[in-house]
Design a protein around this motif. Structure first.
Motif, PDB file in Angstrom:
ATOM      1  N   ALA A  98       0.719  -1.462  -0.171  1.00  0.00           N
ATOM      2  CA  ALA A  98       0.357   0.199   0.044  1.00  0.00           C
ATOM      3  C   ALA A  98       0.621   1.235   0.095  1.00  0.00           C
ATOM      4  O   ALA A  98       0.298   2.002  -1.381  1.00  0.00           O
ATOM      5  CB  ALA A  98      -1.153   0.333   1.279  1.00  0.00           C
ATOM      6  N   LEU A  99       1.961   0.849   0.857  1.00  0.00           N
ATOM      7  CA  LEU A  99       2.809   1.942   0.671  1.00  0.00           C
ATOM      8  C   LEU A  99       3.427   2.280  -0.827  1.00  0.00           C
ATOM      9  O   LEU A  99       3.500   3.662  -0.953  1.00  0.00           O
ATOM     10  CB  LEU A  99       4.013   2.027   1.584  1.00  0.00           C
ATOM     11  N   SER A 103       3.108   6.116  -2.653  1.00  0.00           N
ATOM     12  CA  SER A 103       4.327   6.534  -2.941  1.00  0.00           C
ATOM     13  C   SER A 103       4.769   6.862  -4.597  1.00  0.00           C
ATOM     14  O   SER A 103       5.076   7.784  -4.917  1.00  0.00           O
ATOM     15  CB  SER A 103       5.487   6.198  -2.174  1.00  0.00           C
ATOM     16  N   CYS A 104       4.134   6.435  -4.643  1.00  0.00           N
ATOM     17  CA  CYS A 104       4.357   5.534  -6.913  1.00  0.00           C
ATOM     18  C   CYS A 104       3.229   6.880  -7.167  1.00  0.00           C
ATOM     19  O   CYS A 104       3.786   8.095  -8.239  1.00  0.00           O
ATOM     20  CB  CYS A 104       3.666   4.708  -7.287  1.00  0.00           C
ATOM     21  N   ARG A 105       1.588   7.076  -6.756  1.00  0.00           N
ATOM     22  CA  ARG A 105       0.940   8.697  -6.366  1.00  0.00           C
ATOM     23  C   ARG A 105       2.117   9.605  -6.833  1.00  0.00           C
ATOM     24  O   ARG A 105       2.110  10.371  -7.422  1.00  0.00           O
ATOM     25  CB  ARG A 105       0.059   8.169  -6.238  1.00  0.00           C
ATOM     26  N   LEU A 106       2.627   9.680  -5.532  1.00  0.00           N
ATOM     27  CA  LEU A 106       3.104  10.631  -4.971  1.00  0.00           C
ATOM     28  C   LEU A 106       4.439  11.283  -6.291  1.00  0.00           C
ATOM     29  O   LEU A 106       4.478  12.464  -6.020  1.00  0.00           O
ATOM     30  CB  LEU A 106       3.542  10.424  -3.535  1.00  0.00           C
ATOM     31  N   TYR A 128      11.709  11.142  -3.910  1.00  0.00           N
ATOM     32  CA  TYR A 128      10.418  10.716  -3.291  1.00  0.00           C
ATOM     33  C   TYR A 128      10.858   9.092  -3.921  1.00  0.00           C
ATOM     34  O   TYR A 128      10.017   8.477  -2.945  1.00  0.00           O
ATOM     35  CB  TYR A 128       9.673  11.672  -4.316  1.00  0.00           C
ATOM     36  N   LEU A 129      11.104   8.970  -5.458  1.00  0.00           N
ATOM     37  CA  LEU A 129      11.429   8.235  -5.964  1.00  0.00           C
ATOM     38  C   LEU A 129      11.793   6.363  -4.594  1.00  0.00           C
ATOM     39  O   LEU A 129      10.810   5.384  -5.054  1.00  0.00           O
ATOM     40  CB  LEU A 129      12.622   7.454  -7.179  1.00  0.00           C
ATOM     41  N   ALA A 130      12.904   6.857  -3.922  1.00  0.00           N
ATOM     42  CA  ALA A 130      12.946   6.274  -2.520  1.00  0.00           C
ATOM     43  C   ALA A 130      11.609   5.470  -1.834  1.00  0.00           C
ATOM     44  O   ALA A 130      12.278   4.003  -1.645  1.00  0.00           O
ATOM     45  CB  ALA A 130      14.251   6.536  -1.474  1.00  0.00           C
ATOM     46  N   MET A 131      10.809   6.419  -2.068  1.00  0.00           N
ATOM     47  CA  MET A 131       9.693   5.337  -1.027  1.00  0.00           C
ATOM     48  C   MET A 131       9.158   3.805  -1.679  1.00  0.00           C
ATOM     49  O   MET A 131       8.676   3.191  -1.600  1.00  0.00           O
ATOM     50  CB  MET A 131       7.965   6.320  -1.252  1.00  0.00           C
TER      51      MET A 131
END
Length: 152
Positions: A98-99, A103-106, A128-131
């Motif tokens: 789910a994260l 985070s892909c959407r972010l 942000y790609l780290a998430m």
């Protein structure tokens, strides 16, 4: 394939930690010896630490190094404790999945904004790609742990 991935994760974390230490050392020397520092060092260190945290989380799952409460497991019969452990790993994998999704959407949103970092000027989707990458790797490792495939 999973062993190779594990080696890549560890090499990335080691190289990032080394780069962080070197940049920090150079910046401190520049600041206190030469009274001049770089404007981008703190930002780079912050982003590297974010990457180390998320990729390192996957390494910790693979090695079984995450903190866990096992008081209840010690009081249960072996077969129930094993089943409960697998259930917890699957729940954790679901959380990480789910994260990853959110985070892909972010990251997608950040790409669309074309936002860049203030000091280095890199696209903000890179930090942000780290998430999503780290959470996807952790989900994979939790599923692997639930299946009983330990340190791969």
């Amino acid at each position: 394939m999973l062993r190779f991935l594990g080696k890549v994760e560890e090499a990335f974390c080691a190289a990032s930690l080394l780069a962080t230490a070197l940049v920090l050392f150079v910046n401190v020397v520049l600041r206190y010896v030469f009274s001049a520092s770089t404007s981008w060092a703190e930002e780079l260190i912050r982003y590297l630490m974010i990457w180390i945290t998320f990729i390192g989380g996957s390494v910790c799952v693979r090695r079984g190094a995450h903190i866990r409460m096992d008081f209840l497991l010690g009081m249960m019969p072996e077969r129930y404790a094993g089943a409960l452990t697998r259930l917890v790993y699957l729940i954790a994998a679901g959380f990480c999945a789910a994260l990853c999704w959110y985070s892909c959407r972010l990251v997608k949103f950040t790409v669309e904004l074309e936002q860049t970092s203030p000091a280095m000027g890199i696209p903000m989707w890179i930090p942000y790609l780290a998430m999503p990458m780290g959470s996807a790797l952790m989900a994979l490792r939790f599923v692997q742990a639930a299946r009983g495939k330990g340190d791969a």
